[in-house]
Design an enzyme around this catalytic site. Structure first.
Site: not given
Ligand code: NAP
Length: 309
Positions: A70, A114, A137
């Site tokens: 990322k 994460q 997200d």
């Protein structure tokens, strides 16, 4: 698919296999270039440079690899990135305090926690702490609610990536029978909502669904996200269907998806491989979401324009 339903359907979708192999890597690379150009235009016009903060708790090697990828993508498209790594035993309060700081930091347009987090932490609660405007997200209750109600908001990256793939290959979703196998909050549920918003007739299947092969055979668009290698057999695929395999399974032969690729590719109209199909779109969509979050924030920071009566 009856003849009357074929208007607007590309040639490759009308006939049964061998399938067009959808090159997700190439599509994701184009998307990253597109985002890179838009980031440059946005900052050149005086926009605050978009920034992505990642929060990684613990030392799960797969998570570390995903987070590193990322950050590499951020560098490629010109998005600033801020890596925060906490020990595997970090108390919940420490992670919460970090997320609160990032929520308040104007240099941070998007925050990503994460998952999975170590077992003593509540991943859903931590993700839920991320401010709605920075939820790149698209996994908070606010983002899920906005999607369900058809309101503007940041959409989860993998389902949004699947929508982009369907658009790129020219699949007409309006009125089509779409089946999503898997009902996770991360993928299956938001995928179903996005397809519904695009006027598909949507079925979501799961472990308790009866006669999965029959459900699959009825699907013009078949999207599988289960995590079981080769669950969907070639004989379950409707001739000419578009098959998107989201599953990522590590086997002794390497990575594979949830669909028996060789058998399905002989029957489908188009199909994604694993690796190189849906996977690369997830990070590309994260870049797009970070840029969108920065744009949205810039808009809300601008003083209200007063118009003369
Ligand atoms: P998950 O939370 O474990 O959910 C799996 C879903 O599959 C559940 O809804 C489960 O049903 C259903 N399921 C399991 N066995 C089934 C069966 N035999 N028949 C029908 N349904 C069955 O998984 P996830 O997070 O959605 O991920 C699914 C897969 O997609 C994984 O391989 C993951 O690695 C991959 N993935 C890839 C990306 C990417 O490409 N970037 C992103 C996300 C996920 P129940 O609800 O009834 O238990």
């Amino acid at each position: 698919m009856g003849l009357s339903n074929l208007r607007g359907v590309p040639d490759w979708q009308r006939r049964a296999g061998p399938a067009t192999i959808i090159d997700g890597k190439a599509i994701a690379a184009r998307l990253r270039q597109e985002v890179g150009r838009e980031v440059a235009t946005f900052t050149a016009a005086g926009g605050r440079p978009p920034g992505l903060a990642t929060v990684l708790v613990g030392d799960d090697p797969a998570s570390a690899v995903y987070v590193a990828a990322k950050h590499r993508a951020c560098e490629e498209v010109g998005i600033r990135s801020f890596a925060h790594r906490l020990g595997a035993d970090a108390p919940s309060g420490e992670v919460e305090a970090l997320i609160d700081r990032l929520n308040a930091d104007p240099a941070v347009s998007g925050i990503l926690c994460q998952l999975p987090v170590p077992p003593h932490l509540d991943g859903v609660a931590l993700t839920g702490r991320i401010a709605a405007g920075k939820d790149v997200d698209g996994l908070t209750v606010a983002s899920a609610g906005a999607l369900a109600l058809g309101r503007a908001g940041l959409r989860p990256c993998t389902p949004a990536g699947v929508m982009r793939l369907l658009e790129e290959v020219g699949v007409e979703l309006c009125g089509t029978n779409a089946l999503v196998v898997g009902r996770s909050n991360l993928f299956g549920k938001p995928m179903g909502q996005l397809l519904l918003a695009a006027d598909a007739t949507v079925t979501i299947a799961h472990r308790r669904s009866k006669d999965l092969p029959l459900l699959c055979r009825r699907a013009d668009v078949l999207i599988v996200a289960v995590g079981r290698p080769g669950l969907v057999q070639g004989s379950w695929v409707k001739p000419g269907a578009t098959v998107l395999d989201v599953g990522i399974n590590r086997t002794s032969d390497g990575l594979c998806g949830d669909v028996d690729f060789a058998a399905a590719a002989a029957i489908a109209g188009a199909i994604t491989p694993v690796p190189g199909g849906v996977g690369p779109l997830t990070i590309a969509m994260l870049m797009r979401n970070t840029l969108e979050a920065a744009r949205e924030r810039q808009g809300s920071e601008r003083p209200a324009v007063l118009t003369a009566e």
